[in-house]
Write a protein that holds these residues in place. Structure first.
Motif, PDB file in Angstrom:
ATOM      1  N   GLY A  40     -42.963   7.369  18.770  1.00  0.00           N
ATOM      2  CA  GLY A  40     -44.256   7.156  19.399  1.00  0.00           C
ATOM      3  C   GLY A  40     -44.073   6.378  20.685  1.00  0.00           C
ATOM      4  O   GLY A  40     -43.146   6.642  21.462  1.00  0.00           O
ATOM      5  N   PRO A  41     -44.917   5.375  20.947  1.00  0.00           N
ATOM      6  CA  PRO A  41     -44.767   4.582  22.178  1.00  0.00           C
ATOM      7  C   PRO A  41     -43.616   3.581  22.106  1.00  0.00           C
ATOM      8  O   PRO A  41     -43.227   3.003  23.117  1.00  0.00           O
ATOM      9  CB  PRO A  41     -46.108   3.851  22.286  1.00  0.00           C
ATOM     10  N   LEU A  42     -43.093   3.378  20.908  1.00  0.00           N
ATOM     11  CA  LEU A  42     -42.058   2.356  20.718  1.00  0.00           C
ATOM     12  C   LEU A  42     -40.666   2.986  20.758  1.00  0.00           C
ATOM     13  O   LEU A  42     -40.401   3.983  20.082  1.00  0.00           O
ATOM     14  CB  LEU A  42     -42.268   1.646  19.377  1.00  0.00           C
ATOM     15  N   ARG A  43     -39.790   2.380  21.532  1.00  0.00           N
ATOM     16  CA  ARG A  43     -38.409   2.863  21.629  1.00  0.00           C
ATOM     17  C   ARG A  43     -37.480   1.867  20.952  1.00  0.00           C
ATOM     18  O   ARG A  43     -37.526   0.670  21.242  1.00  0.00           O
ATOM     19  CB  ARG A  43     -38.002   3.040  23.095  1.00  0.00           C
ATOM     20  N   ILE A  44     -36.658   2.368  20.048  1.00  0.00           N
ATOM     21  CA  ILE A  44     -35.628   1.556  19.395  1.00  0.00           C
ATOM     22  C   ILE A  44     -34.321   1.837  20.115  1.00  0.00           C
ATOM     23  O   ILE A  44     -33.806   2.957  20.067  1.00  0.00           O
ATOM     24  CB  ILE A  44     -35.528   1.879  17.901  1.00  0.00           C
ATOM     25  N   SER A  45     -33.808   0.837  20.798  1.00  0.00           N
ATOM     26  CA  SER A  45     -32.625   1.062  21.630  1.00  0.00           C
ATOM     27  C   SER A  45     -31.382   1.359  20.803  1.00  0.00           C
ATOM     28  O   SER A  45     -30.519   2.132  21.222  1.00  0.00           O
ATOM     29  CB  SER A  45     -32.370  -0.146  22.535  1.00  0.00           C
ATOM     30  N   ARG A  46     -31.302   0.759  19.616  1.00  0.00           N
ATOM     31  CA  ARG A  46     -30.125   0.995  18.769  1.00  0.00           C
ATOM     32  C   ARG A  46     -30.493   0.783  17.306  1.00  0.00           C
ATOM     33  O   ARG A  46     -31.189  -0.176  16.971  1.00  0.00           O
ATOM     34  CB  ARG A  46     -28.981   0.051  19.154  1.00  0.00           C
ATOM     35  N   ASP A 104     -28.300   6.815  -1.843  1.00  0.00           N
ATOM     36  CA  ASP A 104     -28.845   5.875  -2.826  1.00  0.00           C
ATOM     37  C   ASP A 104     -29.568   4.711  -2.147  1.00  0.00           C
ATOM     38  O   ASP A 104     -30.720   4.410  -2.472  1.00  0.00           O
ATOM     39  CB  ASP A 104     -27.723   5.337  -3.715  1.00  0.00           C
ATOM     40  N   ASN A 105     -28.868   4.047  -1.223  1.00  0.00           N
ATOM     41  CA  ASN A 105     -29.453   2.889  -0.539  1.00  0.00           C
ATOM     42  C   ASN A 105     -29.016   2.868   0.916  1.00  0.00           C
ATOM     43  O   ASN A 105     -27.874   3.215   1.239  1.00  0.00           O
ATOM     44  CB  ASN A 105     -29.013   1.578  -1.214  1.00  0.00           C
ATOM     45  N   LEU A 106     -29.936   2.439   1.762  1.00  0.00           N
ATOM     46  CA  LEU A 106     -29.657   2.342   3.193  1.00  0.00           C
ATOM     47  C   LEU A 106     -30.184   0.997   3.683  1.00  0.00           C
ATOM     48  O   LEU A 106     -31.332   0.627   3.402  1.00  0.00           O
ATOM     49  CB  LEU A 106     -30.352   3.488   3.934  1.00  0.00           C
ATOM     50  N   ASP A 107     -29.353   0.260   4.384  1.00  0.00           N
ATOM     51  CA  ASP A 107     -29.728  -1.068   4.862  1.00  0.00           C
ATOM     52  C   ASP A 107     -29.218  -1.231   6.288  1.00  0.00           C
ATOM     53  O   ASP A 107     -28.054  -0.936   6.571  1.00  0.00           O
ATOM     54  CB  ASP A 107     -29.117  -2.148   3.964  1.00  0.00           C
ATOM     55  N   GLY A 108     -30.098  -1.678   7.202  1.00  0.00           N
ATOM     56  CA  GLY A 108     -29.643  -1.787   8.575  1.00  0.00           C
ATOM     57  C   GLY A 108     -30.576  -2.569   9.466  1.00  0.00           C
ATOM     58  O   GLY A 108     -31.493  -3.260   9.006  1.00  0.00           O
ATOM     59  N   THR A 109     -30.321  -2.441  10.764  1.00  0.00           N
ATOM     60  CA  THR A 109     -31.110  -3.137  11.774  1.00  0.00           C
ATOM     61  C   THR A 109     -31.471  -2.187  12.904  1.00  0.00           C
ATOM     62  O   THR A 109     -30.725  -1.274  13.231  1.00  0.00           O
ATOM     63  CB  THR A 109     -30.339  -4.334  12.370  1.00  0.00           C
ATOM     64  N   GLY A 110     -32.635  -2.417  13.478  1.00  0.00           N
ATOM     65  CA  GLY A 110     -33.059  -1.685  14.660  1.00  0.00           C
ATOM     66  C   GLY A 110     -33.405  -2.677  15.754  1.00  0.00           C
ATOM     67  O   GLY A 110     -34.105  -3.669  15.501  1.00  0.00           O
ATOM     68  N   VAL A 111     -32.910  -2.444  16.951  1.00  0.00           N
ATOM     69  CA  VAL A 111     -33.122  -3.373  18.062  1.00  0.00           C
ATOM     70  C   VAL A 111     -34.159  -2.805  19.023  1.00  0.00           C
ATOM     71  O   VAL A 111     -34.038  -1.665  19.488  1.00  0.00           O
ATOM     72  CB  VAL A 111     -31.803  -3.648  18.816  1.00  0.00           C
ATOM     73  N   ILE A 112     -35.187  -3.605  19.319  1.00  0.00           N
ATOM     74  CA  ILE A 112     -36.194  -3.270  20.319  1.00  0.00           C
ATOM     75  C   ILE A 112     -36.039  -4.267  21.463  1.00  0.00           C
ATOM     76  O   ILE A 112     -36.190  -5.479  21.262  1.00  0.00           O
ATOM     77  CB  ILE A 112     -37.615  -3.355  19.738  1.00  0.00           C
ATOM     78  N   THR A 113     -35.701  -3.791  22.641  1.00  0.00           N
ATOM     79  CA  THR A 113     -35.525  -4.695  23.771  1.00  0.00           C
ATOM     80  C   THR A 113     -36.880  -5.289  24.158  1.00  0.00           C
ATOM     81  O   THR A 113     -37.939  -4.731  23.863  1.00  0.00           O
ATOM     82  CB  THR A 113     -34.916  -3.974  24.979  1.00  0.00           C
ATOM     83  N   PHE A 114     -36.829  -6.421  24.844  1.00  0.00           N
ATOM     84  CA  PHE A 114     -38.065  -7.079  25.258  1.00  0.00           C
ATOM     85  C   PHE A 114     -38.862  -6.199  26.222  1.00  0.00           C
ATOM     86  O   PHE A 114     -40.092  -6.160  26.166  1.00  0.00           O
ATOM     87  CB  PHE A 114     -37.755  -8.433  25.902  1.00  0.00           C
ATOM     88  N   GLY A 164     -33.185  -8.781  21.834  1.00  0.00           N
ATOM     89  CA  GLY A 164     -34.589  -8.403  21.711  1.00  0.00           C
ATOM     90  C   GLY A 164     -35.104  -8.704  20.320  1.00  0.00           C
ATOM     91  O   GLY A 164     -34.639  -9.641  19.656  1.00  0.00           O
ATOM     92  N   VAL A 165     -36.060  -7.906  19.876  1.00  0.00           N
ATOM     93  CA  VAL A 165     -36.588  -8.042  18.519  1.00  0.00           C
ATOM     94  C   VAL A 165     -35.738  -7.175  17.587  1.00  0.00           C
ATOM     95  O   VAL A 165     -35.604  -5.971  17.802  1.00  0.00           O
ATOM     96  CB  VAL A 165     -38.064  -7.595  18.447  1.00  0.00           C
ATOM     97  N   VAL A 166     -35.157  -7.803  16.581  1.00  0.00           N
ATOM     98  CA  VAL A 166     -34.297  -7.093  15.636  1.00  0.00           C
ATOM     99  C   VAL A 166     -35.065  -6.862  14.347  1.00  0.00           C
ATOM    100  O   VAL A 166     -35.502  -7.818  13.693  1.00  0.00           O
ATOM    101  CB  VAL A 166     -32.999  -7.882  15.360  1.00  0.00           C
ATOM    102  N   LEU A 167     -35.254  -5.605  13.993  1.00  0.00           N
ATOM    103  CA  LEU A 167     -35.938  -5.244  12.762  1.00  0.00           C
ATOM    104  C   LEU A 167     -34.923  -5.066  11.639  1.00  0.00           C
ATOM    105  O   LEU A 167     -33.894  -4.405  11.826  1.00  0.00           O
ATOM    106  CB  LEU A 167     -36.715  -3.936  12.939  1.00  0.00           C
ATOM    107  N   HIS A 168     -35.208  -5.637  10.484  1.00  0.00           N
ATOM    108  CA  HIS A 168     -34.412  -5.366   9.287  1.00  0.00           C
ATOM    109  C   HIS A 168     -35.076  -4.224   8.552  1.00  0.00           C
ATOM    110  O   HIS A 168     -36.241  -4.315   8.160  1.00  0.00           O
ATOM    111  CB  HIS A 168     -34.323  -6.620   8.413  1.00  0.00           C
ATOM    112  N   VAL A 169     -34.329  -3.133   8.364  1.00  0.00           N
ATOM    113  CA  VAL A 169     -34.896  -1.931   7.750  1.00  0.00           C
ATOM    114  C   VAL A 169     -34.096  -1.540   6.510  1.00  0.00           C
ATOM    115  O   VAL A 169     -32.887  -1.762   6.439  1.00  0.00           O
ATOM    116  CB  VAL A 169     -34.937  -0.755   8.747  1.00  0.00           C
ATOM    117  N   THR A 170     -34.781  -0.980   5.529  1.00  0.00           N
ATOM    118  CA  THR A 170     -34.118  -0.537   4.306  1.00  0.00           C
ATOM    119  C   THR A 170     -34.699   0.809   3.857  1.00  0.00           C
ATOM    120  O   THR A 170     -35.773   1.215   4.306  1.00  0.00           O
ATOM    121  CB  THR A 170     -34.303  -1.562   3.160  1.00  0.00           C
ATOM    122  N   GLY A 171     -33.975   1.452   2.949  1.00  0.00           N
ATOM    123  CA  GLY A 171     -34.440   2.697   2.358  1.00  0.00           C
ATOM    124  C   GLY A 171     -33.706   2.968   1.066  1.00  0.00           C
ATOM    125  O   GLY A 171     -32.623   2.415   0.825  1.00  0.00           O
ATOM    126  N   ALA A 172     -34.265   3.799   0.205  1.00  0.00           N
ATOM    127  CA  ALA A 172     -33.645   4.104  -1.073  1.00  0.00           C
ATOM    128  C   ALA A 172     -33.975   5.535  -1.487  1.00  0.00           C
ATOM    129  O   ALA A 172     -35.085   6.039  -1.196  1.00  0.00           O
ATOM    130  CB  ALA A 172     -34.092   3.124  -2.155  1.00  0.00           C
TER     131      ALA A 172
END
Length: 231
Positions: A93-99, A119-129, A218-226
């Motif tokens: 959408g309007p938000l870009r996750i750089s990595r 089974d499980n996914l754990d990670g981070t997404g970086v949004i620059t300022f 920037g803002v680092v999001l902690h993301v998970t999935g299963a």
């Protein structure tokens, strides 16, 4: 007088054993080297295959690294214990996750190697300022880190300028920025300049936004999935 012939000299022993051992060792090294090469070629092929299989869930093809050695035993069982995913420039959408970087535990492929589950996914997404400001509709707003949950911004109200500090929190599925202090003019004059929310849309692979932190990137999001299907 009877002449006795001397006993024939016994040929020296033990010289052939080192040569034989060396030959066996060289053959063994060659076999190991061939197995390692085959293993690495196979893992490169599998990484590319998995990347192609999950590409539909990303706006760009992710990089895939399969951990563990030997790989062939994992390939035969079609079960991969530790797979790392990395993707750049994900536009949601309007938000870009750089990595986006994630570790997948328990990746299972079907017999066609074209579908599977994680089974499980754990990670981070970086949004620059700058991407955060752009998604908020304030591309001229310059943000910088001011702590694990705060950002600093230079505010220009025309007649006056100041430096404001805002707290960044997760509210539902949104990134909320709320001004808490300002230098140069009263906080009440800040208005909505540093008080807004940016929604985090649906993420690839069914990942969910759990928490956030502020870093120099920037803002680092902690993301998970299963139990994530792909392919």
């Amino acid at each position: 007088m009877t002449a006795y012939e001397p006993w024939p000299k016994t040929p020296p022993r033990g010289r052939r054993k080192p040569r034989r051992f060396l030959g066996v060792l060289l053959v063994l090294i060659a076999l190991i080297a061939i197995m390692v090469i085959v293993d690495r070629v196979a893992v490169a092929y599998a990484e590319n295959t998995i990347a192609d299989d999950i590409r539909k869930q990303f706006t760009t093809k992710p990089d895939v690294t399969i951990k563990g050695f030997p790989f062939l035993t994992q390939a035969i069982s079609r079960d991969f214990h530790d797979v790392r995913l990395s993707a750049l420039g994900i536009q949601e959408g309007p938000l870009r996750i750089s990595r986006l970087d994630a570790a997948a535990r328990g990746v299972h492929l079907d017999s066609s190697y074209q579908k599977g589950t994680i089974d499980n996914l754990d990670g981070t997404g970086v949004i620059t300022f700058s991407d955060l400001s752009g998604a908020a509709g304030q591309p001229d707003l310059t943000l910088s880190p001011a702590g694990p949950d705060k950002v600093q911004a230079k505010i220009d109200l025309g007649a006056v300028e100041g430096t404001a500090t805002a707290k960044v929190t997760k509210v539902g599925n949104q990134i909320q920025i709320h001004g808490v202090s300002v230098e140069g003019f009263p906080l009440s004059e800040l208005g909505q300049k540093l008080d807004f929310s940016v929604p985090v849309p649906a993420l690839p692979m069914g990942l969910t936004f759990q928490s956030l932190s502020i870093t120099s990137k920037g803002v680092v999001l902690h993301v998970t999935g299963a139990h994530i299907p792909f392919g």
